[in-house]
Scaffold this active site. Sequence first.
Site, PDB file in Angstrom:
ATOM      1  N   CYS A   2       0.789  -1.199  -0.071  1.00 37.99           N
ATOM      2  CA  CYS A   2      -0.060   0.155   0.062  1.00 37.99           C
ATOM      3  C   CYS A   2       0.844   1.114   0.032  1.00 37.99           C
ATOM      4  CB  CYS A   2      -1.080   0.016   1.177  1.00 37.99           C
ATOM      5  SG  CYS A   2      -1.946  -1.472   1.316  1.00 37.99           S
ATOM      6  N   ARG A  27       5.042   0.468  -5.921  1.00 38.26           N
ATOM      7  CA  ARG A  27       5.026  -0.375  -4.795  1.00 38.26           C
ATOM      8  C   ARG A  27       4.179  -1.622  -5.120  1.00 38.26           C
ATOM      9  NH1 ARG A  27       6.338   2.772  -0.019  1.00 38.26           N
ATOM     10  NH2 ARG A  27       5.082   1.303   1.165  1.00 38.26           N
ATOM     11  N   TRP A  77      -2.931  -2.775  -1.662  1.00 41.76           N
ATOM     12  CA  TRP A  77      -2.631  -3.962  -1.998  1.00 41.76           C
ATOM     13  C   TRP A  77      -3.271  -4.968  -0.860  1.00 41.76           C
ATOM     14  CZ3 TRP A  77       0.373  -8.186   0.236  1.00 41.76           C
ATOM     15  CH2 TRP A  77       0.705  -9.197  -0.506  1.00 41.76           C
ATOM     16  N   ASN A 101      -1.730   1.954   5.853  1.00 40.73           N
ATOM     17  CA  ASN A 101      -0.912   0.827   5.529  1.00 40.73           C
ATOM     18  C   ASN A 101      -0.597   0.118   6.802  1.00 40.73           C
ATOM     19  OD1 ASN A 101      -0.642   2.176   2.971  1.00 40.73           O
ATOM     20  ND2 ASN A 101       1.657   2.628   3.164  1.00 40.73           N
ATOM     21  N   GLY A 102      -0.686  -1.449   6.699  1.00 43.61           N
ATOM     22  CA  GLY A 102      -0.329  -2.046   7.710  1.00 43.61           C
ATOM     23  C   GLY A 102      -1.375  -3.213   8.005  1.00 43.61           C
ATOM     24  N   GLU A 482      19.100 -16.892  -6.756  1.00 44.78           N
ATOM     25  CA  GLU A 482      18.758 -15.434  -7.171  1.00 44.78           C
ATOM     26  C   GLU A 482      18.134 -15.522  -8.837  1.00 44.78           C
ATOM     27  OE1 GLU A 482      17.355 -12.936  -5.909  1.00 44.78           O
ATOM     28  OE2 GLU A 482      17.613 -11.518  -7.392  1.00 44.78           O
ATOM     29  N   LYS A 486      14.153 -14.400  -9.891  1.00 47.55           N
ATOM     30  CA  LYS A 486      14.230 -13.204 -10.902  1.00 47.55           C
ATOM     31  C   LYS A 486      13.380 -13.712 -11.942  1.00 47.55           C
ATOM     32  CE  LYS A 486      15.283 -10.760  -9.248  1.00 47.55           C
ATOM     33  NZ  LYS A 486      15.354 -10.073  -8.077  1.00 47.55           N
ATOM     34  N   GLU A 489       9.461 -14.267 -10.705  1.00 43.55           N
ATOM     35  CA  GLU A 489       8.652 -13.181 -10.341  1.00 43.55           C
ATOM     36  C   GLU A 489       8.288 -12.358 -11.458  1.00 43.55           C
ATOM     37  OE1 GLU A 489      12.254 -10.641  -8.247  1.00 43.55           O
ATOM     38  OE2 GLU A 489      10.414 -10.298  -7.532  1.00 43.55           O
ATOM     39  N   HIS A 505      19.531 -36.925  -6.514  1.00 38.88           N
ATOM     40  CA  HIS A 505      18.808 -37.430  -5.522  1.00 38.88           C
ATOM     41  C   HIS A 505      17.426 -37.352  -5.534  1.00 38.88           C
ATOM     42  CE1 HIS A 505      22.759 -38.137  -3.700  1.00 38.88           C
ATOM     43  NE2 HIS A 505      23.277 -37.263  -4.107  1.00 38.88           N
ATOM     44  N   LYS A 600       6.471  -3.954  -4.013  1.00 42.29           N
ATOM     45  CA  LYS A 600       8.048  -3.549  -3.977  1.00 42.29           C
ATOM     46  C   LYS A 600       8.432  -3.700  -2.386  1.00 42.29           C
ATOM     47  CE  LYS A 600      12.115  -2.252  -5.244  1.00 42.29           C
ATOM     48  NZ  LYS A 600      12.747  -3.225  -5.648  1.00 42.29           N
TER      49      LYS A 600
END
Length: 605
Positions: A2, A27, A77, A101-102, A482, A486, A489, A505, A600
Amino acid sequence: MCGIIGYIGKDNSVERLVEGLRALEYRGYDSAGVAFFGESGELIRVKAAGRLANMEEKLKSVSGTSSSHCGIGHTRWATHGAPSDANSHPHGTAALQLVHNGIIENYAGIREELTALGYVFESDTDTEAAAKLLDWYRRTDDSLTAIARLTKRLCGSYAFGIVFAGEPDRIYAVRKDSPLIIGVGDGENFIASDITAILSRTRRYCQLDEGEIAVVKSDGITILKDGVRVEKEIKTALWDTEAAERGGFPHFMLKEIHEEPDAIKKTLGPRISGGLPDFSGEKLDAKALTEASRLHIVACGTAMHAGLIARELFNRLARIPVEVWTASEFRYCDPLVGKGDIVTIISQSGETADSLAALRLAKSKGAKTLAVVNVVGSSIAREADSVLYTLAGPEIAVASTKAYTVQTSLLALLAVDCGLRRGILSEADARALTNELSCRAPEAVGEVISRAEELKLLAGRIKDSEDLFFIGRGIDCALASEGSLKLKEISYIHSEAYAAGELKHGTISLIVPGTPVIALCTVPELVGKMVSNIREVKARGAEVIAIASDIIAEADATLTLPQIDPRLAFLPAAAALQLLAYHTSVSRGCDVDKPRNLAKSVTVE
Ligand code: M6R
């Protein structure tokens, strides 16, 4: 996650709010809304699920926007309740509107109580419970007292921007565990969840601390703690609007990858003197670090992957064992850390909820904390015992790229410093590595960046795959994690990162004819082993793309890396993986900078 913006001043506040919300789009969000005072001081609220454009469309049919000079705005969000008009912020009543936000953890009980008092709820959100509770308190108390009572009652995290009917000359703000700043302009002032929202208007801001309430007017800002006015330091952001704009690049992600060579130089330059690492300018307990019997690194996502690289480097260059923790796990596993331990938190934003909570936990257990953070003045930076800032500039794309590059470069320099102090590295070796890091690494990363056509071709080989694998050994195993994140996402292709020797294995059963395998081969002494692993997957039909210092004949294609000390080859290799993900995402028509479901800065746990 948010975003919050608030504006008060001479301008059309709705225009300023939309401008701020647009700057916050990076964000990640799924709906947007604003509340502002109309011509005769009435509170008007407009909100819509989906892109900002949906809300702007609704605003066209609302009168009174041009005469509005005070308002609050939000990009949501979703956490509690699906993205919908009703769940979008602001929430409130005829008496007030609030953006949040939160997460309010005790919202269900509050909602029940308020329902019994006759309140009717329009949304599924936790925020609406806070807004209506504030309304309830406001019926008997003045605005400041009502906000103070609200904060005492809420559990969880919040940054609130609030406007009350009948008070069109002010915005109130308060926060706990979620960031919020107050922007200081010329005849206009702001509240914002981060500096990028207000950069086009002002670079001056002050941080709102927990327990404080801000009263923001066009001609002044008052910050109160327990009813007493507190003086705040006005800071100037080093970032400018240009740094937060695309600057001719089609995507922020591509621009940010191109900024990597410069970001490495900027971050390392001030920490090198006489050709050797020099952290004497930092508030850093180098002795404690050097004498540590082990280190802990705690972070999330890409920042945690930077920690995996650091583990390899500290092991090799300084012979210090490092434990790397995912912050969300560290918090709840009763970690064995305490007095004498050093816990390093890595975070681009400095606001990631789990990382911040892990930092607080480590401190509460008596450990010393070191933050490696990009955003100056962020919560993690402020709360850690010492902080090493990475100087990457604003990172806007959701996919972290340049932040990872500078985190790993800076930690590499720190490992060289520790290695030299501990007598593991000779001065000549430390000098050579410092030079490679600060001079050759930026060049090598730049060389990879300039090979766009080659990377596009490789992306073309994987773009239609459903699944693929990234394999490597040693530091390449850390790098594989990484590379895989990348790709996942931003291109939505499923991939897994695997220790190359571990495939057989179990996981090798997933390799079928045509499965792409990206084989990372930057460690000379392990190339032979990697070649055996490449043969194993090739025998089952895999299509192998090697990323290596020399051509790997057994692979179907090799991206050869520029020459560099192999201990630092992870840096150009990381750029190659980032670009591979980028071009794959572009060729699949994905939203590169704002991938679905992602935010973000993850300020909720
Ligand atoms: O701001 P932080 O570095 O603390 O963020 C941590 C992760 O959320 C972040 O790295 C995330 O994994 C990125 N989207 C990955 O590209």
